[in-house]
Design a protein around this motif. Structure first.
Motif: not given
Ligand code: ATP
Ligand code: MG
Length: 274
Positions: A17, A52-58, A61, A91, A203, A221
Motif C-alpha cells: 500500500y 495480527n495485521g499480517c495481511g490475511k484479510s488483504t 480481498r 470479518q 486467530h 507482515r
Molecule cells: N487500504 C489500505 N491502505 C493502507 N494500509 C492498509 C489498507 N488496508 C490494510 N492496510 C494495512 O495492511 C496491513 C494488513 O491488514 P489486514 O487487514 O490484511 O491484516 P489482517 O492479517 O487481516 O489483520 P487482523 O488479524 O487484525 O484481521 C495492516 O497493517 C493494515 O493497516
C-alpha cells in the motif's frame, strides 16, 4: 505419473500500500503480502493463521478481486478471479447483512443479482435449505437473531450463490465459546454437504486445526507462507479428535511456528513493561 492440477492455485501474490512517508522509515510504502504461494484441492477445507495485521484479510480481498495485487497469479478451478464466483463472508458480519431485509430477503440477494426470476427465488431458497437440512426464521430481521444465527445466515447467503470458493474471514471470532463450538460442527456439516472448497481465516489455533484439511501459516507482515501443514485428521470429525495425539502434534507445530512469528511483539511487550 501426471501431476493432479490444483483446484486453487496461488502463485507469488504480492501487495503493498502507498502510505504517507514515515519520517523514521523514510519511505511511503507498506509491504503487506510477499510472494504468497500455495495450492488446494477441490473440496478442501483450508485454514489460514497468522499474526495480527499480517495481511490475511488483504489476501482475501485480492482473491475476491476487490483490490488489485501488485503481482502474482490466482486460478480457481481453472478460472481467473474475474471469472470465478466467490462467496465472501466478511470479518464483521454485522455490517454484511442487510438490516432492512428479513432473513428470507437476505438469502434472496444473490439470486436477484444472478437474475433468477422473482417467482423462482423462494423455491430456490427452500430447496437449498432442504438440501442442507437447515432452517431459518424467514420473516425475522437480522437484529432479532443471535450472533451465531446471523453469522450462519451470512454463510448461507454466500453459499446459495453456489460459489467456486467460499472465503470466511474469522467468522466466529466475536461469538461466545459455547456458540463457537456449535458453529464449528455446523460449518463442517454444511461444508460436507455442499463440497465447496473453503478458505477460513482464524486467530484461534485450536479452531484452525480442528476444522482443516490443511493449515497455511502466514508470517508477520509482509506475510509469506511459512509452512503448509496437512492435518490428516479423520472425517467426519467431532470434538473427540481434539483428544488425539495427531491433533496435539499438528496444533503444537502450528503453535511453534506462530510463536516464532510473534516473538518480536512478545519482546516488545516485555521491554515496555506489560
Ligand atoms: N487500504 C489500505 N491502505 C493502507 N494500509 C492498509 C489498507 N488496508 C490494510 N492496510 C494495512 O495492511 C496491513 C494488513 O491488514 P489486514 O487487514 O490484511 O491484516 P489482517 O492479517 O487481516 O489483520 P487482523 O488479524 O487484525 O484481521 C495492516 O497493517 C493494515 O493497516
Ligand atoms: Mg483481518
Amino acid at each position: 505419473m501426471a501431476q493432479e492440477r490444483p483446484y486453487l492455485y496461488v502463485r507469488g501474490v504480492s501487495k503493498h500500500y502507498d502510505t504517507a512517508p514515515d519520517p523514521r522509515l523514510g519511505s511511503g510504502g507498506l509491504r503487506v503480502l510477499d510472494n504468497i504461494s500455495f495450492t488446494a484441492k477441490q473440496g478442501e477445507f483450508v485454514t489460514i493463521v497468522g499474526p495480527n495485521g499480517c495481511g490475511k484479510s488483504t489476501f482475501f480481498r485480492m482473491l475476491s478481486d476487490l483490490e488489485d495485487m501488485d503481482y502474482g497469479k490466482i486460478l480457481i478451478g481453472g478460472k481467473t478471479i474475474e471469472e470465478a464466483k466467490i462467496g465472501y463472508v466478511f470479518q464483521n458480519y454485522r455490517e454484511s447483512l442487510y438490516p432492512w431485509r428479513t432473513c428470507l430477503g437476505n438469502l434472496m440477494v444473490p439470486l436477484e443479482l444472478d437474475g433468477v426470476p422473482r417467482r423462482e427465488r423462494k423455491k430456490k431458497v427452500d430447496e437449498f435449505l432442504w438440501r442442507l437440512d437447515m432452517s431459518v426464521r424467514e420473516d425475522a430481521y437480522p437484529y432479532e437473531l443471535s450472533g451465531g444465527q446471523q453469522q450462519m445466515l451470512g454463510i448461507l447467503r454466500a453459499l446459495i450463490y453456489e460459489p467456486d470458493i467460499l472465503l470466511l474471514d474469522e467468522p466466529f471470532s466475536s461469538l461466545d465459546f459455547q456458540t463457537t463450538l456449535y458453529m464449528h460442527d455446523k460449518i463442517m456439516e454444511v461444508w460436507e454437504k455442499t463440497g465447496v472448497t473453503t478458505l477460513f481465516i482464524s486467530h484461534n489455533i485450536h479452531e484452525a486445526v480442528y476444522l482443516a484439511d490443511k493449515v497455511v501459516v502466514f508470517s508477520k507482515r509482509p506475510a509469506r507462507v511459512v509452512e503448509v501443514i496437512e492435518t490428516k485428521l479423520p472425517r467426519p470429525r467431532d470434538y473427540k479428535v481434539t483428544e488425539s495425539d495427531q491433533f496435539f502434534e499438528v496444533r503444537n507445530r502450528v503453535m511453534e511456528l506462530f510463536r516464532d512469528e510473534i516473538m518480536d511483539s512478545f519482546l516488545f511487550m516485555e521491554l515496555s513493561g506489560f
